[in-house]
Design a protein around this motif. Structure first.
Motif, short mmCIF file in Angstrom:
data_model
loop_
_atom_site.label_atom_id
_atom_site.label_comp_id
_atom_site.label_asym_id
_atom_site.label_seq_id
_atom_site.Cartn_x
_atom_site.Cartn_y
_atom_site.Cartn_z
N TYR A 241 0.85 -1.20 0.00
CA TYR A 241 0.00 0.00 0.00
C TYR A 241 0.88 1.24 0.00
O TYR A 241 1.89 1.32 0.72
CB TYR A 241 -0.90 0.04 1.23
CG TYR A 241 -1.53 1.40 1.47
CD1 TYR A 241 -2.63 1.83 0.74
CD2 TYR A 241 -0.98 2.27 2.42
CE1 TYR A 241 -3.18 3.09 0.94
CE2 TYR A 241 -1.52 3.52 2.64
CZ TYR A 241 -2.62 3.93 1.90
OH TYR A 241 -3.17 5.18 2.10
N LYS A 242 0.50 2.21 -0.82
CA LYS A 242 1.20 3.49 -0.86
C LYS A 242 0.17 4.60 -0.90
O LYS A 242 -0.73 4.59 -1.76
CB LYS A 242 2.12 3.55 -2.07
CG LYS A 242 2.99 4.80 -2.11
CD LYS A 242 3.93 4.76 -3.30
CE LYS A 242 4.96 3.68 -3.11
NZ LYS A 242 5.98 3.68 -4.19
N GLY A 243 0.26 5.54 0.02
CA GLY A 243 -0.67 6.66 0.07
C GLY A 243 0.05 7.99 0.12
O GLY A 243 1.06 8.13 0.82
N PHE A 244 -0.46 8.97 -0.63
CA PHE A 244 0.11 10.31 -0.64
C PHE A 244 -0.98 11.30 -0.22
O PHE A 244 -2.10 11.29 -0.75
CB PHE A 244 0.61 10.68 -2.04
CG PHE A 244 1.73 9.81 -2.53
CD1 PHE A 244 3.05 10.11 -2.22
CD2 PHE A 244 1.47 8.70 -3.29
CE1 PHE A 244 4.08 9.31 -2.67
CE2 PHE A 244 2.50 7.89 -3.75
CZ PHE A 244 3.81 8.20 -3.44
N PHE A 245 -0.64 12.18 0.72
CA PHE A 245 -1.59 13.17 1.24
C PHE A 245 -0.87 14.51 1.24
O PHE A 245 -0.06 14.80 2.14
CB PHE A 245 -2.04 12.78 2.65
CG PHE A 245 -2.46 11.34 2.77
CD1 PHE A 245 -3.77 10.96 2.53
CD2 PHE A 245 -1.53 10.35 3.09
CE1 PHE A 245 -4.16 9.64 2.63
CE2 PHE A 245 -1.91 9.02 3.19
CZ PHE A 245 -3.23 8.67 2.95
N ASN A 246 -1.16 15.33 0.24
CA ASN A 246 -0.42 16.58 0.04
C ASN A 246 -1.33 17.79 0.15
O ASN A 246 -2.45 17.80 -0.37
CB ASN A 246 0.25 16.57 -1.34
CG ASN A 246 1.24 15.43 -1.49
OD1 ASN A 246 1.85 15.00 -0.53
ND2 ASN A 246 1.38 14.93 -2.71
N TYR A 247 -0.82 18.80 0.82
CA TYR A 247 -1.53 20.07 1.00
C TYR A 247 -0.62 21.20 0.50
O TYR A 247 0.57 21.25 0.82
CB TYR A 247 -1.85 20.29 2.48
CG TYR A 247 -2.44 21.65 2.79
CD1 TYR A 247 -3.80 21.89 2.60
CD2 TYR A 247 -1.64 22.69 3.26
CE1 TYR A 247 -4.34 23.15 2.89
CE2 TYR A 247 -2.17 23.93 3.55
CZ TYR A 247 -3.51 24.16 3.36
OH TYR A 247 -4.06 25.38 3.65
N LYS A 248 -1.20 22.10 -0.30
CA LYS A 248 -0.42 23.21 -0.83
C LYS A 248 -1.27 24.46 -0.86
O LYS A 248 -2.39 24.45 -1.39
CB LYS A 248 0.10 22.88 -2.24
CG LYS A 248 1.03 23.94 -2.80
CD LYS A 248 1.61 23.51 -4.15
CE LYS A 248 2.58 24.55 -4.68
NZ LYS A 248 3.15 24.16 -5.99
#
Length: 289
Positions: free
Chosen positions: A62-69
């Motif tokens: 499992y790979k998860g990306f959670f990005n805020y900009k």
């Protein structure tokens, strides 16, 4: 004042400064991507002239990306979880034989949280937290060397980052690395650098360089590469630098089938003086959401 307290206090102040710089939140500034890769394999042999063992193997990744900009602030978080097992019929008596046991073939927990603020053009101020551990017990020559969530290795750093077109490099001369062990069977183990019999934590201060690259290098082929260097200021030689490298290639064959290949190599002289190496490849049915 204790160096550990100074480091933790500094990181806390910087994190508060980042948060106050932009305290308005909105869902439109978030980008979230999750991916699950599952694979399995079975081999059944009976009186096979070339020899070999019947086997069954499975793995999940499992790979998860959670990005805020938003404006000059960027917060990038990622989680990687992997677990796999393999069973071989070495005795020829099938699953009922207690001597034929499942053994793990993959085991990984890694979480990253990176907070950055734009400094100048492609340069950013950067604060990083990295956590590494594993789900299951691990043995070497029948000796227990890791247990569930023991050890856990937490790395925190303050520094500068250059970032452009899928590539980034982080430079930090203020990095803390903490190794934590909770399983009593591993407390005081010298393979983690512990020098006292009842020692459960080990803190070190050093320099850290992290290179990261992820991009579609060809149509339907994605490359992810990571290379980390950590030098403990207590060490006497640069040859004692901890080095970790990882390459993951994902090749989309069709909408419902992908092929993957991954390599990982680690040099950590606290564990042993030889290169650690792991390679995986296979086909899978990806789930993206």
């Amino acid at each position: 004042m204790n160096v550990k307290k100074v480091l933790l206090t500094t990181i806390g102040i910087v994190a508060f400064w980042f948060a106050q710089a932009d305290n308005q939140d909105s869902i439109k500034h978030w980008s979230i991507k999750n991916s699950i890769i599952s694979s399995s394999e079975q081999t059944s042999l009976s009186n096979w002239s070339a020899g070999g063992f019947s086997s069954f193997a499975f793995s999940n990744f499992y790979k998860g990306f959670f990005n805020y900009k938003r404006n000059k602030i960027q917060w990038e978080s990622s989680v990687e979880l992997a677990y796999g097992m393999i069973w071989q019929d070495k005795t020829g008596n099938g699953f009922k034989d207690k001597d034929n046991k499942f053994q793990k073939s993959d085991d990984k927990i890694e979480a990253n949280s990176i907070l950055s603020r734009k400094m100048y053009r492609n340069w950013n101020y950067r604060e990083l937290l990295n956590l590494k551990s594993q789900f299951d017990e691990g043995f070497k020559d029948e000796k227990l060397i890791v247990a569930p969530f023991s050890p856990m290795i937490l790395t925190s750093s303050l520094g500068w980052e250059y970032k452009q077109s899928g590539f980034s490099v982080l430079f930090s001369f203020l990095t803390g690395k903490t190794t934590m062990v909770t399983d009593r069977r591993l407390i005081g183990n010298s393979i983690f650098g512990f020098t006292e019999q009842d020692q459960t934590t080990l803190f070190s201060l050093g320099s850290y360089i992290k290179l990261y690259f992820q991009k579609d290098i060809f149509k339907n082929i994605n490359l992810l590469a990571k290379l980390d260097f950590y030098y403990d200021y207590n060490k006497t030689s640069l040859l004692d630098t901890d080095i970790s490298g990882e390459v993951f290639v994902n090749m989309k064959i069709s909408k419902y089938l992908t092929a993957f290949i991954s390599f990982q190599a680690i040099m950590d002289k606290d564990f042993n003086s030889t290169l650690q190496y792991k390679e995986r490849m296979g086909f899978s049915v990806p789930i993206n959401f």
